[in-house]
Scaffold this motif. Sequence first.
Motif, PDB file in Angstrom:
ATOM      1  N   THR A  34       0.842  -1.196   0.000  1.00  0.00           N
ATOM      2  CA  THR A  34       0.000   0.000   0.000  1.00  0.00           C
ATOM      3  C   THR A  34       0.876   1.244   0.000  1.00  0.00           C
ATOM      4  O   THR A  34       1.821   1.349   0.788  1.00  0.00           O
ATOM      5  CB  THR A  34      -0.931   0.020   1.221  1.00  0.00           C
ATOM      6  N   TYR A  40      -3.344   3.749  -1.810  1.00  0.00           N
ATOM      7  CA  TYR A  40      -3.629   2.802  -2.887  1.00  0.00           C
ATOM      8  C   TYR A  40      -2.942   1.470  -2.590  1.00  0.00           C
ATOM      9  O   TYR A  40      -1.764   1.451  -2.212  1.00  0.00           O
ATOM     10  CB  TYR A  40      -3.120   3.325  -4.230  1.00  0.00           C
ATOM     11  N   THR A  41      -3.668   0.379  -2.768  1.00  0.00           N
ATOM     12  CA  THR A  41      -3.076  -0.948  -2.635  1.00  0.00           C
ATOM     13  C   THR A  41      -2.727  -1.482  -4.019  1.00  0.00           C
ATOM     14  O   THR A  41      -3.598  -1.573  -4.894  1.00  0.00           O
ATOM     15  CB  THR A  41      -4.041  -1.918  -1.930  1.00  0.00           C
ATOM     16  N   SER A  65      -7.219   1.520  -1.177  1.00  0.00           N
ATOM     17  CA  SER A  65      -6.896   0.521  -0.163  1.00  0.00           C
ATOM     18  C   SER A  65      -8.095   0.232   0.729  1.00  0.00           C
ATOM     19  O   SER A  65      -9.025   1.035   0.842  1.00  0.00           O
ATOM     20  CB  SER A  65      -5.729   1.006   0.703  1.00  0.00           C
TER      21      SER A  65
END
Length: 413
Positions: free
Chosen positions: A280, A284-285, A307
């Motif tokens: 992550t 955002y993952t 995420s």
Amino acid sequence: MTKPFVIPKQLVWDAFQRVKANGGSAGVDKESIEQFESKLKDNLYKLWNRMASGCYFPPPVKAVPIPKKSGGTRVLGVPTVADRVAQTVVKMVLEPRLEPVFDRNSYGYRPGRSALDAVALVRRRCWEYDWVVEFDIKGLFDNIDHELLMRAVRKHCSDRWVLLYLERWLRAPMEVERGQPVMRERGIPQGGVVSPLLANLFLHYALDAWLRRHMRSVRFCRYADDGVIHCKSEVQAKLVLKKLAMRLGECGLELHPEKTRIVYCQDVNRQEKYPVIQFTFLGYTFRPRKAVDKYGRVYVNFSPAVSREAMKAMCQTVRGWHLQLKCDKDLSDLAKMFGPILRGWSNYYGRFYASAMRPLWRSVNAYLVRWMQRKYKRLARGVTRASRALGRLAERAPHSFVHWEQGIIPAAR
């Protein structure tokens, strides 16, 4: 009478305009921006006079604990309004000199660069490089070495008044509960105007320039204390991680053990087995996801999406709005109250793999359906009926909410 330091009055005025635009709470003197502005001419003249005379001494910064997403608290140091103006004056002089020095792969707290730019860069490089070292620097702002920092500042700035006030800000105490001052021998207050610029300068020499010299075959992207290093092999990734920890240790810093790891960027072309295939970065993952090419063929791609932690935080925020209870409000009222927030989330978290935002949009629609049931008695007993009514409303006013513009609305029929 000639002042020891030449500081234009216009610079102090421009600095106040920036402070006013940024807003913020009062410091230890409990003086708000509005109160400061009520005697603006006298306050700015007094500040300029003290800075130009060399007799400005910053007051303590107010310690404000805020919760962290990962648990625990982070202490922000909130300067007074006058001190924020003084720091902005120094920042406006120092930043143009440091910006050309900073690495192009550094994105945090820099003009004209955003977190989304960093996410886009990491996204592209994850397609080019098989391995990633995800790292986070533990307590960066609390552990910056003052001597090393000022050595870096002197390399790029010789203005005596800038150096004088930077040293005074580094030594300024932090006032905790009950007005007790705490002296600081290391670190810079997270929350100060000039602190992000100084943190970037420190990390430029502690990390960015070092990577350029000693790790030429890797690629990196850093946003403040959060970063990603792209490597060609697992062996290289392990070596980079080992040397990175050693380098930061030499500079008085350490890696966060729970937020630092080696990740394999698995996709359709990479089938090697590895236990960690996601990380992550900036909300955002990055992980393997289904994608469709221009011919309609489905394949696996290593890409970013909002995420789970960010999604959970947004859903909790929406739940706290209690939309369904605002029966006294019209749709236009709700759009004015919450529409800008939803649009901001969409602009950030919906930039990549926007379909991952659908659970949030469906949740907002569900609350709006319940709002309609409470507001209109004829819809009180039927969820389906209220959902269709909301769908018709969305078709008539699609610009009320950003997800309606995207076509995520209840069925109107």
